[in-house]
Design a protein around this motif. Structure first.
Motif, PDB file in Angstrom:
ATOM      1  N   PRO B  17       0.262  -1.378   0.046  1.00 15.43           N
ATOM      2  CA  PRO B  17      -0.005   0.059   0.072  1.00 15.43           C
ATOM      3  C   PRO B  17       1.131   0.434   0.076  1.00 15.43           C
ATOM      4  CG  PRO B  17      -0.899  -1.824   2.307  1.00 15.43           C
ATOM      5  CD  PRO B  17       0.843  -1.726   1.044  1.00 15.43           C
ATOM      6  N   ARG B  18       0.489   2.377  -0.574  1.00 15.12           N
ATOM      7  CA  ARG B  18       0.957   3.533  -1.034  1.00 15.12           C
ATOM      8  C   ARG B  18       1.412   4.489   0.554  1.00 15.12           C
ATOM      9  NH1 ARG B  18      -0.034   6.289  -5.921  1.00 15.12           N
ATOM     10  NH2 ARG B  18      -2.141   7.746  -4.801  1.00 15.12           N
ATOM     11  N   ASP B  21      -1.250   7.849  -0.147  1.00 16.12           N
ATOM     12  CA  ASP B  21      -2.590   7.419  -0.045  1.00 16.12           C
ATOM     13  C   ASP B  21      -3.112   7.611   1.545  1.00 16.12           C
ATOM     14  OD1 ASP B  21      -2.200   6.297  -2.326  1.00 16.12           O
ATOM     15  OD2 ASP B  21      -2.913   4.539  -1.691  1.00 16.12           O
ATOM     16  N   LEU B  22      -2.106   7.588   2.772  1.00 11.97           N
ATOM     17  CA  LEU B  22      -2.491   7.697   4.012  1.00 11.97           C
ATOM     18  C   LEU B  22      -3.528   8.937   4.205  1.00 11.97           C
ATOM     19  CD1 LEU B  22       0.186   5.942   5.969  1.00 11.97           C
ATOM     20  CD2 LEU B  22      -1.828   4.688   5.570  1.00 11.97           C
ATOM     21  N   LEU B  24      -3.997  11.382   1.252  1.00  7.58           N
ATOM     22  CA  LEU B  24      -4.868  11.310   0.441  1.00  7.58           C
ATOM     23  C   LEU B  24      -6.121  11.268   0.535  1.00  7.58           C
ATOM     24  CD1 LEU B  24      -2.445  10.885  -2.881  1.00  7.58           C
ATOM     25  CD2 LEU B  24      -3.030  13.387  -1.545  1.00  7.58           C
ATOM     26  N   GLY B 511       1.768  11.476  -8.588  1.00 12.83           N
ATOM     27  CA  GLY B 511       0.357  10.275  -8.099  1.00 12.83           C
ATOM     28  C   GLY B 511       1.368   9.293  -8.728  1.00 12.83           C
ATOM     29  N   ALA B 695       1.434  -3.026  -8.712  1.00 15.05           N
ATOM     30  CA  ALA B 695      -0.042  -2.583  -8.652  1.00 15.05           C
ATOM     31  C   ALA B 695       0.604  -0.878  -9.100  1.00 15.05           C
ATOM     32  CB  ALA B 695      -0.072  -2.252  -7.299  1.00 15.05           C
ATOM     33  N   ILE B 696       1.468  -0.179  -9.235  1.00 15.42           N
ATOM     34  CA  ILE B 696       1.621   1.347  -9.474  1.00 15.42           C
ATOM     35  C   ILE B 696       2.286   1.132 -10.876  1.00 15.42           C
ATOM     36  CG2 ILE B 696       3.868   3.181  -9.466  1.00 15.42           C
ATOM     37  CD1 ILE B 696       3.927   2.748  -6.246  1.00 15.42           C
TER      38      ILE B 696
END
Lengths: 164, 815
Positions: B17-18, B21-22, B24, B511, B695-696
């Motif tokens: 997980p990025r 993202d936490l 965003l 991004g 995933a990216i």
């Protein structure tokens, strides 16, 4: 120039009652950002197409760029900052995290508010219905695929919950 | 360089997980509009030209200045008086470009005046009170019109509208054309499209002590624009501080072309004497930010009797809009090294022309210069296939560079270090189930349905060589000692006294998850969890280490910034081991890094943790090896070793640091009543070396493909014959929404460790990828479905209907 009329507005923002003096012409989006000072609501087009500024008014998604702050007076507003307190809000955020459903994250607040309403009201939505519900939110990064997967996961987890 | 691809990979190569993202997902990102301004900062609104081409006779700002709350109104003449110099352009032509109109306006939306006021609303109210008298001139819009010497001229000092005209020759094209069994010609039009990031431009400019300026902007680099900006402002580069916020709401190349607005707002802030903020609105963005060029391609192929292309003759004409704004004419030359794409052709004749018209100036846009090139080439390959009676897959098999020829030098200087193009194509055909699709097509045709299959392949260039643009001048005009080369990217890693790791990037991510990937790489080297590594995004030109190539553009992070970070963390670990060996009085070779600590080989009890070693480096100089500097910080730079040269006297240049490869196979059905195109299946296979975060990478391919699909089916900046923009809102400039987006079948070729010769991590760029092939793949599929030769995009239902009718009437005439 005509004097700009100022109006007192009362509303509940993310669960808290608030009162402000606003220019009658001020948009809800500008009001939330510039007056209330919560910056998660993003402005992408200011003509109601991109959906980045979507907030919930009395639980229903509205374009805060096309709404006036005065029109929100007497109503309850939920922005991205309040999504975590909605029934499926945190689950949505978690599935977005796990499905890589965002890249730059600029459109994400509007998508999460829109989808928070959608998953609550359409617990049996198909993928096509999710796509349709998302059609008012533009995302230029993800190609939408992972957003749809994340929302689908929330919906199917609701089915699992129901079976238990 | 001390880096090596060999590394235990607990984190790298995984879809964790990025980190980004936490924040965003909570609405806690820090985008340009979220940056706190200094007290006293005023808001700017820009009055823009309603004319495509006109002389400015007079500007009366008196009523605007009188509006309560207005601080200043600035015009082009004010900016000149303040000492502004034109922005340097890459093309050697007298077509001065200022960030605001001076004397003339040349496109609808060009800035004419800037109002600075207490609020944006007041500034807009006041802008409406500025009276500008214009003397309208004839507008020049089309490429052929711009080439016509009889047309109106945009830049009087130039006397015509051609900004660049170069003729490049490689190998022996004339000889090849004499030998050819077939000569195949075609003419192709690629539309002016913009990737329209959902976050618009934003700039804050504030002067300190009168002679230094700080500009915040969602600028994505390259910082080669930094000296351009400083020069336009008449200050040294050290006097210009550019700060990029940690979050940018998409860029796709468009946010390179923000730099004229950065200069403009700095000038306005200087004239107004206050800090100034400008947030672009969407109407401004569509009319006057940036887009790719519209491109006319004339393509002629010399083809052998078995269908092998032995020479290409290309005439590429780019419409760069009203000014040839740097980095244009990059669109013409960005693909120099990969002009032959993945094909074996060694003979090339290229006429490259850039014309100026009364449209918005252009700049980099995802798939810069490559989407248009491959649209023409891949359509052409299908024509060649039809001529020699081969299947579209077979014609590509005949022409692709075989794996045995790697590394491969293209005639125009490209260095393809690795890749198995034929195997990639076969995998894509397999994943699409090509044979089954052809059967399905026959069945559909029997039922009278319009079903088509398209293939497109392409070499995907990433990490632009800073030197490629030198090709704009003929060899004899290039100045000695002024050539450019390389593509350096910096990184900085620091470990604090408690062992906390902070990586400071200068890559201006938009991004792509740079923070996450940097943390993954560092976590593997130091044996810590990526969660425990802090990564600082954004950029600050006064405090971070950078080069003019710094930024996130031309899909460069995996092959530059990631490598620089990897190398910096490795050097940190080396220093930790040096300290440990000194403390243990052990031979340096007997100390190793295991699970986040240094230990003496065979004696795990003798170990020091990262935290302990960091403590020594900061607190206890006496325990350090003699001569070692205290502290624990490393800054590095990396440039791909294959970008060491600029353009050679034969106009050859290795224009990119890495070259991936992709093969797209798509099946479509065109509705026979509405002519809407429905994507039935889309398979895309990529050969991009090592995948750092699957995933990216998959997310990049999804996004890239949809940009290509948008250009194929929906998007075009349309102007009327007066130069008025008809697609000035998101209602008219239609970008793909969720129902337009297909599911993709994505696959990757396996990476053999160490097979990339250009980057130590083995990872090639992938950010643009299918943006470059999707337009061609879809045009091939729709051409196949309708039985017509499509040579223009986007394929709107209206156009398809008319093209199909033309075909039907031709058939009936033949009958």
């Amino acid at each position: 120039m005509e004097p700009i009329s100022v109006v007192t507005v009362d509303m509940i923002i993310n669960g808290r009652p608030q009162q402000y003096e606003v220019e009658a012409r001020q948009s809800l989006a500008d009001f939330l950002r510039d007056q209330v000072g919560i910056l998660g609501t993003h402005i992408g087009c200011e003509h109601g197409v991109c959906g980045a500024c979507t907030v919930l008014m009395d639980g229903v998604p509205v374009r805060s760029c096309l709404s006036l702050a005065v029109s929100a007076s007497g109503h309850e507003i939920v922005t991205i900052e309040g999504v975590k307190d909605l029934p499926l809000g945190q689950r949505l955020q978690q599935e977005f995290l796990e499905h890589h459903a965002l890249q730059c994250g600029f459109c994400t607040p509007g998508i999460l508010t829109t989808m928070a309403h959608f998953v609550a009201h359409y617990p049996k939505a198909t993928e096509e219905e999710i796509r349709d519900a998302l059609s008012g939110n533009l995302c230029r990064c993800t190609g939408y695929h992972n957003i749809i997967a994340a929302v689908s996961a929330v919906i199917s987890s609701r089915h699992d919950d129901a079976k238990r | 360089m001390a880096t090596s691809g060999k590394q235990s990979s607990q984190w790298t190569g995984r879809s964790i997980p990025r980190k980004e993202d936490l924040r965003l997902l909570q609405g806690q990102g820090q985008f340009m509009a979220d940056i706190a301004t200094r007290p006293g900062t005023k808001e700017a609104a820009i009055l823009r030209s309603p004319h495509a081409h006109a002389r400015i006779l007079a500007i009366d700002v008196s009523e605007a200045v009188a509006v309560k709350g207005v601080v200043s109104v600035v015009t082009g003449q004010d900016v000149l008086a303040a000492g502004a110099r034109p922005l340097v352009v890459a093309a050697p032509v007298p077509a001065d470009y200022y960030p605001i109109a001076v004397e003339k306006v040349r496109y609808v939306g060009e800035p004419v005046a800037v109002v600075v006021a207490r609020t944006r609303a007041i500034a807009e109210d006041a802008a409406a009170k500025i009276k500008v008298s214009y003397d309208p001139l004839p507008a020049v819009l089309g490429i052929e019109e711009a080439l016509d010497p009889g047309s109106a001229v945009l830049h009087d000092a130039l006397g015509h509208n051609v900004a660049v005209h170069r003729h490049l020759r490689y190998g022996d094209p004339d000889g090849a054309f004499k030998e050819a069994a077939h000569v195949v010609t075609g003419r192709y039009w690629y539309p002016k499209v913009s990737s329209t990031p959902i976050e618009t431009y934003g700039v804050i400019a504030t002067w300190e002590q009168g002679d230094t300026v700080t500009i915040w902007a969602n600028f994505q680099g390259p910082f080669s624009m930094h000296p351009v900006m400083a020069r336009a402002l008449g200050i040294g580069q050290h006097q210009l501080r550019v700060i990029v916020p940690p979050d940018i709401g998409g860029a796709f190349g468009i946010k390179i072309s923000i730099y004229p607005y950065m200069v403009l707002m700095a000038l306005v802030a200087k004239i107004a004497g206050v800090p100034v903020r400008w947030l672009e609105d969407r109407l401004e963005a569509l009319a006057a930010s940036s887009s790719g060029t519209d491109r006319l391609t004339d393509l002629t192929a010399a083809v052998s009797n078995v269908g092998k292309v032995i020479a290409w003759r290309m005439r590429l004409v780019d419409n760069v809009g009203a000014y040839i704004r740097a980095p244009e004419p990059g669109s013409l030359f960005r693909a120099t090294g990969n002009l032959v794409s993945g094909y074996q052709t060694q003979n090339l004749d290229v006429e490259a022309i850039a014309v100026m018209t009364n449209k918005c100036p252009t700049g980099p846009n995802r798939g810069y210069g490559v989407s248009a090139l491959y649209f023409a080439m891949e359509r052409h390959m299908d024509k060649i296939a039809a001529l020699v009676g081969k299947d579209p897959a077979e014609i590509r098999r005949i022409n692709l560079i075989p794996h045995s020829m790697m590394p491969y030098r293209t005639p125009s200087g490209g260095y393809y270090d690795s890749g198995d193009y034929l195997a990639t194509l076969e995998r894509a055909l397999e994943r699409a189930d090509y044979d089954q699709l052809r059967q399905q097509q026959q069945e559909a045709r029997r039922q009278g349905r319009l079903f088509g299959i398209g293939i497109a392949v392409g070499v995907d260039p990433s990490v632009s060589n800073m030197g490629y643009i030198d090709i704009v001048e003929p060899p004899e005009d290039r100045k000695p000692h002024r050539s450019k080369s390389g593509s350096g990217q910096g990184s900085h890693v620091q470990v604090d006294a408690s062992g906390g790791v902070t990586i400071t990037l200068s890559t201006c991510a938009q991004g792509q998850g740079h923070e996450t990937v940097a943390a993954q790489l560092a976590a593997d080297i130091l044996g810590v969890d990526p969660k425990d590594i802090r990564v600082i995004g954004g950029m600050d030109s006064s405090t971070r280490n950078w080069t003019i190539a710094t930024g996130a553009y031309s899909s460069r992070f995996a092959a530059t910034g990631a490598v620089a970070t990897f190398s910096a963390v490795q050097q940190i670990r080396e220093k930790l081991l040096d300290i440990a060996s000194h403390v243990f009085e052990a031979d340096r070779d007997d100390v190793q890094w295991v699970s986040g600590r240094a230990e003496v080989k065979g004696v795990p009890a003798r170990a020091l943790t990262l935290k302990q070693l960091a403590g020594i480096a900061h607190w206890d100089v006496a325990s350090l090896p003699p001569g070692m500097e205290p502290g624990l910080a490393v800054q590095t730079y990396f440039t791909p070793p294959t970008l060491g040269e600029s353009v050679d006297p034969e106009d050859r240049v290795n224009s990119s640091g890495t070259y991936g490869f992709m093969a797209d196979v798509v099946a479509v059905e065109v509705d026979s009543k509405t002519f809407a195109v429905k994507i039935h299946r889309y398979a895309t296979v990529h050969d991009i070396g090592k995948v750092l975060n699957p995933a990216i990478v998959e997310g990049q391919i999804y996004g890239a493909a949809l940009h290509g699909i948008g250009a194929a089916l929906l998007e075009e900046m349309v102007y009327d014959d007066q130069g008025q923009l008809l697609t000035g809102t998101f209602m008219d400039y239609v970008v793909p929404s969720a129902p337009d987006a297909p599911d993709l079948i994505i696959d990757h070729m396996d990476y053999a460790e160490g097979s990339s010769l250009t980057t130590p991590l083995g990872a090639k760029g992938v950010g643009e990828s299918s943006t470059e092939t999707a337009p061609a793949a879809l045009a091939n599929a729709v051409s196949d479905a309708l039985g017509i030769d499509i040579n223009q995009l986007p394929m709107t239902p209206n156009r398809l209907f008319h093209w199909f009718l033309q075909r039907e009437s031709l058939i009936s005439q033949e009958v």
